[in-house]
Design an enzyme around this catalytic site. Sequence first.
Site, PDB file in Angstrom:
ATOM      1  N   THR A  79       0.906  -1.137   0.000  1.00 11.28           N
ATOM      2  CA  THR A  79       0.000   0.000   0.000  1.00 11.28           C
ATOM      3  C   THR A  79       0.924   1.160   0.000  1.00 11.28           C
ATOM      4  OG1 THR A  79      -1.579  -1.215   1.241  1.00 11.28           O
ATOM      5  CG2 THR A  79      -1.757   1.153   1.438  1.00 11.28           C
ATOM      6  N   ASN A 120       0.490  -7.474  11.014  1.00  7.68           N
ATOM      7  CA  ASN A 120      -0.576  -7.825  10.096  1.00  7.68           C
ATOM      8  C   ASN A 120      -1.623  -8.743  10.706  1.00  7.68           C
ATOM      9  OD1 ASN A 120      -0.048  -6.603   7.298  1.00  7.68           O
ATOM     10  ND2 ASN A 120       1.965  -7.261   7.996  1.00  7.68           N
TER      11      ASN A 120
END
Length: 371
Positions: A166, A366
């Site tokens: 990202t 994550n």
Amino acid sequence: MAAGIKPSGKTDLSCVVSAQPCAWAFAGTRSTTAAACVTRNREVYAGGQAVRALVVNAGNANAATGQQGARDNADIADAMSGVMNVRPHEVLTASTGIIGHLLPMDKVLSGLEHLPDELNADVPPFAAAIMTTDTRPKTATATLSSGAQIIGTAKGSGMIHPDMATMFAFAFSDAAVDQDALRAAFPAIVSRTFNAVTVDGDTSTNDMAVVLANGAAGETDLHEFLTALEGVMRDLARQIAADGEGATKLLTVKVSGASTEAEALTAARTCCVSPLLKSAVHGNDPNWGRVIMAVGRSGAAVDIEAMTVSVQGVPVFAGKPLTYDADAVSAAMKAEEVTFELGLGVGSASGEAWGCDLSAEYVVINAEYTT
């Protein structure tokens, strides 16, 4: 400004506005599930007109949000055009954050209304406002002989793999450059910089790289501009790799002796994304066999009998295993940057890629991202 998009209350809405139209170039993710901002920017890009503004929200990717997400993205551009007195097609949009959640448009639109009042020196800079899991802002600059400047900024820490077309990367300049020439050169620059970065093998739905130049500083030598632009983007690319989620060191792989530049880059990128090699780098283990493995599966042509491998400048393989001090090389790998140099032995082309080590912290970050 902090519009309330991020639950943390940190800055999450920002813009850049030019007093005059900009020549610009764009590269977006090749993901087939691209976000609304990427899709709309591609349409604006195809129109070939100049742009004047960029608005970015962080904390919400507005991806996998259907037609409502597309309408919300268009509404952001429309609102920005009214607030900053530009036309909707002169506004680029960028969203980053969690996938699959509709934007809180009441907060976004309210924030945009107040954004001009927030444009002062007392708030965090644009580079900080676009961050998500980044640990630090990323900027790079260059000054040209004409006096024109290039100021670049980027965000990216996870969900990063070369497929930009990202990660966000934005470069702003007051140089005067021809838009057609800029667009013709931009894909190769992106290929050698942002497409040479990999953190985890996952390509985001929202990746984009944009350069805008408004010409306020007057004419600039095109070759000098493009060289400086690539330098700025290379600097930003390395910063992204070094700030990979959970990273403790930058991984650099330099490939020479390839049949083509594309194959050199492919081999280098494959090494940088290998979980086995990334783990070895984290553990300071000079296990060069993992390099041989990664190059082999990359598909790049190689002559194994002519191939060479060095770790931190120490030759460890030259068509056959070499004798070296493993403890000394391991000690040398306890550095902020670990470099592997590979010779494929089949040509004269070269390429370089950047990644990071793989730590337990990556899993922690994550595993808890949405909760």
